[in-house]
Enzyme design. Structure first.
Site, PDB file in Angstrom:
ATOM      1  N   GLU A   1      67.232  37.198  54.625  1.00 55.79           N
ATOM      2  CA  GLU A   1      67.460  38.599  54.965  1.00 55.79           C
ATOM      3  C   GLU A   1      68.968  38.819  54.924  1.00 55.79           C
ATOM      4  OE1 GLU A   1      64.989  40.565  55.101  1.00 55.79           O
ATOM      5  OE2 GLU A   1      63.469  38.981  55.156  1.00 55.79           O
TER       6      GLU A   1
ATOM      7  N   ASP B   1      63.436  32.257  51.808  1.00 58.85           N
ATOM      8  CA  ASP B   1      63.647  33.693  51.927  1.00 58.85           C
ATOM      9  C   ASP B   1      64.899  33.941  52.751  1.00 58.85           C
ATOM     10  OD1 ASP B   1      62.394  36.516  51.530  1.00 58.85           O
ATOM     11  OD2 ASP B   1      62.989  36.469  53.645  1.00 58.85           O
TER      12      ASP B   1
ATOM     13  N   HIS C   1      59.305  41.452  56.395  1.00 58.24           N
ATOM     14  CA  HIS C   1      60.735  41.498  56.110  1.00 58.24           C
ATOM     15  C   HIS C   1      61.571  40.777  57.155  1.00 58.24           C
ATOM     16  CE1 HIS C   1      59.841  44.049  52.758  1.00 58.24           C
ATOM     17  NE2 HIS C   1      59.331  44.974  53.529  1.00 58.24           N
TER      18      HIS C   1
END
Length: 287
Positions: free
Chosen positions: A29, A27, A167
């Site tokens: 950001e 993942d 997130h």
């Protein structure tokens, strides 16, 4: 310390049982939504496991070399101040490649993460190796009937929760890993399945990279093998000609045409050049 050389990535055996191959859940950001418009990675997390047991974890804030967009900050809460003393992506690129080497990459809406990863590697003058990717979003749409398939809503509907802020890269990695293992449990109720089975279930490739099998000039191979720059005279689609200095990253093939993937030195951007439009080329002086 990680001993796996980043350049030794091997293709995953599609006929192997999914629980027998290394899995790397990824993942990122970012400062925005589109790497083609200059948005950058500001945090990356990877959790590597074998037989569902974690064997390696990687988490790092990344200095994106640009300001954080207010919309992105509202989502993940990563500020410019938090990133001021962090490394840039080229400083950690080899570590990232080591963690994902030889593994099936897993992510929720994985194409988003891979698009940013490839763009960042390109800026570091490195290439993303051929990968096999599995997208928990696409798989979940095939396995579950839900109103919403966002990571938070979907995992909550399945009773999957963790601590930590949503997130942020590692929190999302942990949730994605739990979701992926839940999908595997539900898909494999009667019998174990192979990587190919899941690959087909999600509808095929996430990130298609077809190695070039067409003949290419020896000077291109020499530049790739020696990480040398090339000087090109190139004819664009409109017939205009220009001279470029590029650092080759990879050769690919599309519709019978050989493609040179390279960093163009003019703007330090990753570009794709059709080999049949290269009028002349030579190795650039070293250094």
């Amino acid at each position: 310390h990680r001993s796996t050389p980043w350049c030794a990535a091997a293709m995953v055996d599609l006929e192997a049982l999914i629980d027998s191959v290394p899995i790397a859940v990824l993942d990122v950001e970012t400062t925005g939504l589109d790497p083609r418009r200059g948005d950058r990675v500001c945090e990356i997390a990877i959790l590597r496991s074998v037989n569902r047991q974690p064997v390696d974890a990687y988490l790092h804030l990344i200095h994106p070399q640009r300001r954080m967009k207010s919309g992105a900050y509202a989502v993940h809460g990563i500020s410019d101040d938090m990133l001021r003393d962090q490394p840039t992506f080229p400083e950690v690129a080899h570590e990232v490649l080591e963690v994902i080497a030889d593994a099936v990459l897993v992510g929720h809406s994985l194409a988003f993460d891979l698009g940013f990863l490839e763009a960042e590697l390109g800026r570091a003058r490195l290439a993303l190796p051929p990968v096999v990717g599995l997208d928990t979003l696409r798989l979940a749409r095939r396995v579950y009937r839900r109103r919403r398939y966002g990571l938070g809503a979907l995992t909550a509907s399945l009773g999957l929760t963790i601590g930590g802020r949503a997130h942020r890269a590692m929190a999302d990695v942990l949730l994605t890993r739990m979701l992926f293992e839940r999908i595997l449990d539900d898909v494999q109720r009667e019998s174990p399945c192979t990587v190919r089975h899941l690959h087909a279930m999600q509808g095929g490739r996430i990130h298609q990279r077809r190695p070039c099998t067409l003949p290419v000039p020896p000077v291109v191979r020499e530049a790739l093998d020696g990480r040398r720059a090339l000087r090109l005279r190139y004819r664009a689609a409109d017939g205009s000609e220009s001279e470029r200095t590029v650092t080759p990253l990879a050769l690919e093939e599309s519709s019978g045409v050989a493609l040179l993937i390279a960093i163009c030195h003019l703007r330090s951007e990753r570009r794709t050049f059709r080999m049949d439009r290269i009028i002349a080329m030579e190795l650039a002086p070293e250094g």
